[in-house]
Design a protein around this motif. Structure first.
Motif, PDB file in Angstrom:
ATOM      1  N   LYS A   1      50.271-188.797  -0.696  1.00 48.51           N
ATOM      2  CA  LYS A   1      50.772-187.880   0.345  1.00 48.51           C
ATOM      3  C   LYS A   1      50.086-188.166   1.680  1.00 48.51           C
ATOM      4  CE  LYS A   1      52.951-184.989  -2.620  1.00 48.51           C
ATOM      5  NZ  LYS A   1      52.503-185.597  -3.894  1.00 48.51           N
ATOM      6  N   TRP A   2      50.715-187.646   2.715  1.00 45.39           N
ATOM      7  CA  TRP A   2      50.126-187.707   4.040  1.00 45.39           C
ATOM      8  C   TRP A   2      49.466-186.366   4.352  1.00 45.39           C
ATOM      9  CZ3 TRP A   2      54.508-190.008   7.664  1.00 45.39           C
ATOM     10  CH2 TRP A   2      54.707-191.355   7.330  1.00 45.39           C
ATOM     11  N   VAL A   3      48.365-186.452   5.057  1.00 49.35           N
ATOM     12  CA  VAL A   3      47.711-185.221   5.512  1.00 49.35           C
ATOM     13  C   VAL A   3      47.851-185.142   7.025  1.00 49.35           C
ATOM     14  CG1 VAL A   3      45.581-183.888   5.548  1.00 49.35           C
ATOM     15  CG2 VAL A   3      46.073-185.437   3.619  1.00 49.35           C
ATOM     16  N   LEU A   4      48.632-184.190   7.475  1.00 53.65           N
ATOM     17  CA  LEU A   4      48.895-184.044   8.910  1.00 53.65           C
ATOM     18  C   LEU A   4      48.175-182.800   9.436  1.00 53.65           C
ATOM     19  CD1 LEU A   4      52.814-184.200   8.785  1.00 53.65           C
ATOM     20  CD2 LEU A   4      51.220-186.120   8.656  1.00 53.65           C
ATOM     21  N   PRO A   5      47.859-182.789  10.731  1.00 52.50           N
ATOM     22  CA  PRO A   5      47.401-181.520  11.286  1.00 52.50           C
ATOM     23  C   PRO A   5      48.532-180.496  11.191  1.00 52.50           C
ATOM     24  CG  PRO A   5      47.769-183.139  13.038  1.00 52.50           C
ATOM     25  CD  PRO A   5      47.911-183.863  11.728  1.00 52.50           C
ATOM     26  N   GLY A   6      48.178-179.273  10.894  1.00 48.09           N
ATOM     27  CA  GLY A   6      49.202-178.239  10.813  1.00 48.09           C
ATOM     28  C   GLY A   6      50.067-178.237  12.062  1.00 48.09           C
TER      29      GLY A   6
ATOM     30  N   GLY B   1      38.758-200.530  16.704  1.00 49.66           N
ATOM     31  CA  GLY B   1      39.508-199.715  17.658  1.00 49.66           C
ATOM     32  C   GLY B   1      39.612-198.257  17.276  1.00 49.66           C
ATOM     33  N   SER B   2      38.878-197.868  16.266  1.00 48.17           N
ATOM     34  CA  SER B   2      39.070-196.535  15.717  1.00 48.17           C
ATOM     35  C   SER B   2      37.742-195.971  15.243  1.00 48.17           C
ATOM     36  CB  SER B   2      40.032-196.674  14.525  1.00 48.17           C
ATOM     37  OG  SER B   2      40.280-195.427  13.957  1.00 48.17           O
ATOM     38  N   LEU B   3      37.625-194.672  15.304  1.00 50.05           N
ATOM     39  CA  LEU B   3      36.440-194.023  14.737  1.00 50.05           C
ATOM     40  C   LEU B   3      36.884-193.094  13.629  1.00 50.05           C
ATOM     41  CD1 LEU B   3      33.986-193.156  17.653  1.00 50.05           C
ATOM     42  CD2 LEU B   3      33.807-194.952  15.933  1.00 50.05           C
ATOM     43  N   VAL B   4      37.370-193.676  12.544  1.00 46.52           N
ATOM     44  CA  VAL B   4      37.740-192.834  11.406  1.00 46.52           C
ATOM     45  C   VAL B   4      37.029-193.366  10.175  1.00 46.52           C
ATOM     46  CG1 VAL B   4      39.986-192.209  12.355  1.00 46.52           C
ATOM     47  CG2 VAL B   4      39.817-194.171  10.828  1.00 46.52           C
ATOM     48  N   VAL B   5      36.981-192.512   9.218  1.00 44.95           N
ATOM     49  CA  VAL B   5      36.347-192.877   7.952  1.00 44.95           C
ATOM     50  C   VAL B   5      37.037-194.118   7.384  1.00 44.95           C
ATOM     51  CG1 VAL B   5      36.154-192.115   5.569  1.00 44.95           C
ATOM     52  CG2 VAL B   5      35.520-190.586   7.446  1.00 44.95           C
ATOM     53  N   GLY B   6      36.237-195.079   7.010  1.00 50.47           N
ATOM     54  CA  GLY B   6      36.791-196.319   6.474  1.00 50.47           C
ATOM     55  C   GLY B   6      36.825-197.431   7.494  1.00 50.47           C
ATOM     56  N   SER B   7      36.751-197.083   8.765  1.00 50.97           N
ATOM     57  CA  SER B   7      36.730-198.114   9.804  1.00 50.97           C
ATOM     58  C   SER B   7      35.343-198.736   9.879  1.00 50.97           C
ATOM     59  CB  SER B   7      37.049-197.499  11.180  1.00 50.97           C
ATOM     60  OG  SER B   7      38.350-197.001  11.188  1.00 50.97           O
TER      61      SER B   7
ATOM     62  N   ALA C   1      47.972-188.334  15.687  1.00 48.76           N
ATOM     63  CA  ALA C   1      48.767-188.902  16.780  1.00 48.76           C
ATOM     64  C   ALA C   1      48.425-190.369  17.016  1.00 48.76           C
ATOM     65  CB  ALA C   1      48.544-188.100  18.060  1.00 48.76           C
ATOM     66  N   THR C   2      47.279-190.808  16.541  1.00 49.74           N
ATOM     67  CA  THR C   2      46.848-192.187  16.761  1.00 49.74           C
ATOM     68  C   THR C   2      46.583-192.965  15.486  1.00 49.74           C
ATOM     69  OG1 THR C   2      45.746-191.470  18.782  1.00 49.74           O
ATOM     70  CG2 THR C   2      45.111-193.616  17.940  1.00 49.74           C
ATOM     71  N   GLU C   3      46.067-192.262  14.457  1.00 52.18           N
ATOM     72  CA  GLU C   3      45.543-192.960  13.299  1.00 52.18           C
ATOM     73  C   GLU C   3      46.390-192.768  12.043  1.00 52.18           C
ATOM     74  OE1 GLU C   3      42.609-194.408  13.988  1.00 52.18           O
ATOM     75  OE2 GLU C   3      41.754-193.228  15.626  1.00 52.18           O
ATOM     76  N   MET C   4      46.149-193.625  11.070  1.00 51.95           N
ATOM     77  CA  MET C   4      46.655-193.450   9.715  1.00 51.95           C
ATOM     78  C   MET C   4      45.629-194.120   8.795  1.00 51.95           C
ATOM     79  SD  MET C   4      50.271-194.654   7.975  1.00 51.95           S
ATOM     80  CE  MET C   4      51.317-193.493   8.817  1.00 51.95           C
ATOM     81  N   TYR C   5      44.931-193.330   8.025  1.00 52.66           N
ATOM     82  CA  TYR C   5      43.853-193.894   7.194  1.00 52.66           C
ATOM     83  C   TYR C   5      43.599-192.987   6.001  1.00 52.66           C
ATOM     84  CZ  TYR C   5      40.878-190.364   9.447  1.00 52.66           C
ATOM     85  OH  TYR C   5      40.355-189.179   9.903  1.00 52.66           O
TER      86      TYR C   5
ATOM     87  N   GLY D   1      63.814-194.435  11.755  1.00 50.35           N
ATOM     88  CA  GLY D   1      63.361-195.608  12.521  1.00 50.35           C
ATOM     89  C   GLY D   1      63.327-195.408  14.022  1.00 50.35           C
ATOM     90  N   LYS D   2      63.369-194.166  14.482  1.00 53.70           N
ATOM     91  CA  LYS D   2      63.400-193.941  15.933  1.00 53.70           C
ATOM     92  C   LYS D   2      62.014-193.722  16.526  1.00 53.70           C
ATOM     93  CE  LYS D   2      67.993-191.979  15.492  1.00 53.70           C
ATOM     94  NZ  LYS D   2      68.701-193.225  15.781  1.00 53.70           N
ATOM     95  N   ILE D   3      61.132-193.127  15.761  1.00 49.50           N
ATOM     96  CA  ILE D   3      59.766-192.911  16.256  1.00 49.50           C
ATOM     97  C   ILE D   3      58.789-193.234  15.127  1.00 49.50           C
ATOM     98  CG2 ILE D   3      60.321-191.170  18.015  1.00 49.50           C
ATOM     99  CD1 ILE D   3      59.508-189.009  15.987  1.00 49.50           C
ATOM    100  N   SER D   4      57.542-193.458  15.519  1.00 50.32           N
ATOM    101  CA  SER D   4      56.517-193.756  14.510  1.00 50.32           C
ATOM    102  C   SER D   4      55.990-192.473  13.901  1.00 50.32           C
ATOM    103  CB  SER D   4      55.371-194.531  15.167  1.00 50.32           C
ATOM    104  OG  SER D   4      54.670-193.664  16.043  1.00 50.32           O
ATOM    105  N   ALA D   5      55.271-192.629  12.794  1.00 51.49           N
ATOM    106  CA  ALA D   5      54.658-191.461  12.155  1.00 51.49           C
ATOM    107  C   ALA D   5      53.645-190.819  13.101  1.00 51.49           C
ATOM    108  CB  ALA D   5      53.975-191.883  10.860  1.00 51.49           C
ATOM    109  N   ASN D   6      52.903-191.631  13.843  1.00 54.76           N
ATOM    110  CA  ASN D   6      51.928-191.086  14.802  1.00 54.76           C
ATOM    111  C   ASN D   6      52.624-190.256  15.874  1.00 54.76           C
ATOM    112  OD1 ASN D   6      50.396-194.269  14.523  1.00 54.76           O
ATOM    113  ND2 ASN D   6      49.509-192.407  13.682  1.00 54.76           N
ATOM    114  N   ARG D   7      53.722-190.793  16.350  1.00 51.38           N
ATOM    115  CA  ARG D   7      54.447-190.076  17.404  1.00 51.38           C
ATOM    116  C   ARG D   7      55.001-188.755  16.880  1.00 51.38           C
ATOM    117  NH1 ARG D   7      54.202-188.865  22.126  1.00 51.38           N
ATOM    118  NH2 ARG D   7      56.115-188.502  23.263  1.00 51.38           N
TER     119      ARG D   7
END
Lengths: 458, 458, 458, 458
Positions: free
Chosen positions: D48-53, A380-386, D13-17, D354-360
């Protein structure tokens, strides 16, 4: 082995951008600009879209339904899937009364293992709720079967009581699984069927009067309330009507974790098909609805109140199977084929038709089903590791749907003659090309079984 | 014989005006200004309100419920009613399994005939749905029994399937009757009850967890959907919760003919009563709800989304009956008394409390129940030609509710110690004074049986 | 002088029953069965309905609107009203800039006094909001003028700001009056009008694009919010669209004291009338809407979300007045006549058409307007002590609407050629017959001025 | 120059990898597993997490508001932004009456150019609507300024009529821009302010009574209706209340293209802050709301009915600026600082709470604002080809908010003393590290001006 996809436009649930993708050992290894590495295979995706391989979470392959066997085994069924852009299928392993879930799972693995052309997993469809069956659920979840379905459209022996529904929901949800429900009120269906009288002679359009949208909505609302009591998420399978979609929306507005899928045939085929002399071809449950429902379903798909477009692929031949119901529709087996057509229909009517965005299309046919059913981000994803499952999709393709294009064994195409824009051009699984321009290249038995992870929200 | 009511303020569902009323032969013969005719009896209603005699459409007098018999026979039950301002009762004649509706009706007539102090009719409460019972319905309607009830809170043998509900609704509606339903999901109740475990030992407040408002709402919504399919009107009895009221409102907004009643105890008693050491006194089904529900019910009564306030009078003694459930609440018989207190509670909390108008009060306790159940305009109305059933009501009365004021045989008052404004001062039936300041004057057997007319909307 | 109405069926907002009515000195003195007293006049109402005289709370008689004068003075206007079953009119006394409310009221009394055939009162329609005008309101209320209107569809000099609306609402409500509002967004109307361009040449159907229902809904919602802030009741005049009705419903569901009226033309005439070569005849503001709105309005009338059907009688001749707008519709004066047709249209389409009950019909045209505007129970009611204003109505009458039947001076009938069931047969005011079978018998100047009481809920 | 981010968990917004990111020339060049190339700089993002600026689309830097100048210039303002994880700001260039949009834009470019530490763009905030200003809009859009704002909370000279709003919406939408609106009813605010009387002496908590949520909701609904008429998308800025959120939701349910933002202070600070002796610090418009509104806003953020969390950074010192309103609150300048705290507050209360997800979370602070305002996928995204703007975020960080941590010049922190989980650790723009652990490293003038693309849906 390495594969390099060059020059394509990657489209995900959120993004659309140009980049190259390098695949190593079946996994996306690198996404970059103008990757110039040496690769075993190089695919030029210029002018094409690169989508994550599609995930179909509602199919009935090699299944006994309504006393007949669907015509596709896992070879033809998954070949058709592959040709249509689907690289993962989660099929319903149908428990028979008296058979354990473990046995059912093994049986389905045996069916699929030597034949599957694409990767696969199984939901367990329960036909009875009892302590023995319920007690197996946690172990199944731990073993990677994390979704279970019941159907509420049965009466008599197939009737599942509200108490059993609640037990089922709590057991599944408590174990970390996702409970799926076919929601139509079976007691009422059976009563209305008996009332048709006439020794059961009735044309297929009678299905509209015995399965009205009100009883789909009622059953949907009931399941949602029971899930609310059970404090667990729930997934409504094959939702067909505006009435039922409204119930899902009300619950979601309240903040409840309710999810729902609809199917391509509910999105583009109207109940006027039952007026066709061969209307029995379109006999499904829930039935096709009057065309105005389609607008409501599209709107819900766009707004996020419906989450998945699955095929509910249930392939019975018209000759010899469906036609058993020519005079008495309910003697025909239920269901429509569609495993191959799902992406084309959804893209054409949805994205080309201006109803949903390209990102939303990817979400509905790939990302969201993968998330809901414990396959994300491997699928369901196109990211590195998928997993390097990809559809190289040609958004400008222009084809007229036809039985002759189908790889399923089924002898008709529900969308026969309809012109569709957009089609898969190349389908890649774990780096290998398994289909090209509608021809399958994957070999039986190369699909892998997919244990799945627990449900933890989307 | 003639009676003249002078100087009062007549209050109906629409009007409030000063006039005198002349009664001849039990019927309102004339309404006029300063009628100066000679009358057998003259009542001075100065400073008082003259209301149409109240109509209570939900009582269980001399009934077997939960294996025990309610303590009031038709003498004490209707005496209490009379003292409280009620001049007509429509009691539930409870069909026992295997007994015909005709026999049930006769049995109830026999109970009531020699004892009733006020006029009376019967609904038929069905405990089973089968062809035999259903086939009796049209004749019953033609004979003047125009309403029928089923209860959906049973499981096992008492369980009524959705198909049976639909059959029932159509049979009743088709015959011109009004179908009444006690809507709670019995299968879920039974499951939750079994889960309480502990050999069934559970305090009465456990009723809140086994009969949550969600299952009342679910059952209410289901019945409404089935009535929609059946294209017949439906009446939801003893609605207790905001959740269920919301379902009624949604259907009414859609234009469906759905009606609902609530009861005084749901309007002024909260579920904190179950914390009382003698909380079992308040064990009713549906149970009392957290206090915030009351505001929602009052609002629905005011806006017209709820239509009737009935007593659901089910009088069991605390000592020897209710207390059987001290340790295991469900061993106690269910229900609260209230036939005498209904007007005082509704007026005091409603009109004096500023929640509803005096006109609406009259509508809820008299006019609307008479209309819904085929008694209007003979009952529920103060117009020429109507039965001269009247409550001379003192809106300024100030009383503290107490068991000692009650004419029922029951040994407790659910409203004990609560201060109420407004009380019946004189109660007149067909011209005769049957109660005065809480004392009954009517004689047993003087109440008349009331055949009722078919339902034709309100 | 006494009048006796015999053998009729009395129909009120709640009741329908047979009784005789005795009138003494203009007031209902007695209602009885077979009253056999000697009376100056005896009316045989057998086979007829006896309704409370109808109350029309929205008329523009002898008024300057859009630079022209309506063609009816109080003689012809109220004669037409009488012929149609209306015995009370509350006309809009239009304040002109710079003129005090007291002067305005006097002017209107002078117009009506010598001419009115039926009883009458006045609202004050304000054209400007300033301290001087606002300060007059309490005294007006105390003097019996208890309702005031502003129109929000003006721009430029006629524009009333939101702050002024709030001031107005609070001043009126605080004084015990009822604030009425014509709710359309004048600034937007003006902008859209200017955009029509073409030197203002535009056919009347252009009114649909410059006064779309969205701006009626927006203005309605705004006024409702301001009334909520002001904590006062509010009355939306001449509501025309489903969009605006929805806003009223949302507020009422929240419990706010919002009331609204619609008019006969919005209930039976659709916007396709603007395609008529003489479509300018139907130019009203708000405009006629596409026919589907009518179902929504009827449903709201039935459910209690709309409260009044008034005529908004604004009679301009087609020849010489309306036709000024043939080329540039906005040069025509706005409004439709209808004071005589109101009951027939509402009964025929509503009661005969199966959309509302007879009781609801009476409520909408008589009882509710009387209650809302401080005339109840003197008007709007058939109880002892009320004014003996009655319509002896023939529910079986069958007539084709025509200009030739009209008593108004206006030269066309908007309902020309439409067949209507039900018509007033005899119209009685304070005991005197003022109209019979469409012919007026009342004499100019016999109508009485009606001071009104403060608003205190319905 | 190349930078390599290793071992991090990429969150979009969609992924975590898990993957490594290689940056070349300021752009993401490659995303891969264990990239082992030589790079000028290597960042170890393990754990750590890498987020878009993050993208902040509502700030008032170096701006004149309420007669004072905000304390941050583009150097300190964007330094604070950088420290807080924001790499792009879209600031409001405030047009002054009589000044052209082109001049305004130049003026703001001049302010920002030599000072900005991060990339920047501008909305144009219009203070007057006239032909001259409107006519400039298309050219501005073509030049890359694709959003425009008006404020409806003004009265008198600052009042913008409904007609002007409609003109504005159509001009902006027609040119392909996105219209933004501050929606509060200025006429009512002004009236309520005048009514406070007392020579204007009023504590800050009075803001609650002059800016109640009803007038925010009313204005929001009005703007939405006008946008519906204009057939253009609209963006509601700084939405603060449950009431207004409900209006957005109703429109979105209807399918209208309405978007809305809220701000961190509305999500975690309640109106009880106005009881603080230094409560004037919290004086913003709309004001802080009672705490229960926060739950509604979080739910809307989670469900997709609110789309953006922006800072509305408006930094005025308490001493010398805000305190001008100690006695008469409206003499204080309005607004709260928050450009640095935005991510920490939203993550801590939202994701950790716990109100929103990390993606959101990523969607709300980065992806969605970039999409809505024409910066996507250059900004708001972590895909190959996007600007290498990243936040290396430590989700386990634990800090107590304090003025002493702030890089803004403002002399207080609205969140002083509140404990927050999660914080930016390293902030990277176009490959360069511009902030580390709250210290800024970027140099003034290195931020780049961002022309933006037209709005085309999300």
């Amino acid at each position: 082995m390495t594969t390099l996809i060059k020059n394509g436009t990657i489209v995900t649930a959120t993004e659309m951008y140009k980049a190259d993708i390098l695949v190593k050992n079946g996994v996306i290894s690198e996404i970059g600009r103008e990757i110039s590495k040496i690769a075993s295979e190089i695919v030029d995706a210029a002018e094409k879209w690169v989508l994550p391989g599609a995930v179909d979470v509602h199919t009935h392959i090699d299944a006994q339904c309504d006393g007949m066997t669907t015509v596709d085994d896992f070879e033809t069924g998954t070949a058709a899937a592959a040709a249509g852009g689907t690289t993962t299928v989660v099929d319903y392993a149908e428990q028979e009364p008296g058979v354990s879930l473990a046995q059912t799972l093994e049986k389905w693995k045996t069916k699929a293992g030597p034949r599957a052309v694409i990767d696969y997993g199984f939901h367990l469809a329960l036909t009875e709720i009892n302590d023995s069956i319920l007690s197996e659920i946690p172990a199944m979840v731990d073993a990677g079967v994390t979704s279970f379905k019941i159907s509420l459209d049965g009466a008599g022996e197939r009737y599942i009581s509200d108490a059993d529904v609640l037990e089922f929901l709590q057991k599944v949800g408590g174990a970390g699984g996702l409970a799926c429900v076919h929601a139509e009120n079976g007691q009422i269906i059976n009563l209305l069927l008996r009332r048709l009288g006439n020794d059961g002679k009735a044309p297929v359009k009678s299905v509209l009067s015995i399965r009205p949208p009100e009883i789909e909505a009622e059953s949907t609302a009931r399941v949602i309330t029971l899930a609310e009591l059970a404090k667990v998420p729930v997934y409504i399978a094959n939702l067909s009507s505006a009435h039922a979609a409204e119930k899902v929306k009300i619950a979601r507005d309240r903040g409840q974790a309710v999810f729902a899928e609809t199917c391509p045939h509910y999105l583009v085929l109207g109940s006027d098909r039952y007026d066709d002399p061969e209307g029995i071809k379109y006999y499904s449950t829930p039935p096709l609805r009057p065309a105005w429902h389609q607008e409501v379903l599209w709107k819900a798909l766009g707004s996020g109140d419906l989450h998945v477009v699955s095929s509910d692929h249930t392939a019975f031949n018209f000759v010899g199977q469906k036609d058993a119901g020519r005079d008495s529709f309910f003697r025909a087996p239920r269901g429509l084929p569609g495993i191959q057509e799902r992406l084309a229909v959804t893209y054409s009517a949805g994205v080309h038709g201006g109803k949903i965005s390209a990102n939303r299309f990817v979400d509905l046919v790939s990302t969201m089903p993968a998330k809901l059913f414990g396959l994300f981000p491997r699928k369901g994803s196109l990211v590195v590791g998928s997993d390097a499952d990809m559809v190289i999709f040609d958004p400008k393709a222009d084809q007229v749907m036809s039985k002759s294009l189908g790889l399923s064994r089924v002898d008709y195409c529900p969308y026969e003659g309809m012109r569709m824009r957009g089609a898969p051009w190349l389908v890649i699984q774990r780096g290998r090309t398994i289909a090209r321009e509608g021809k399958v290249m994957g070999r039986p038995g190369t699909g892998e079984y997919l244990p799945r992870i627990k449900f933890s929200g989307v």
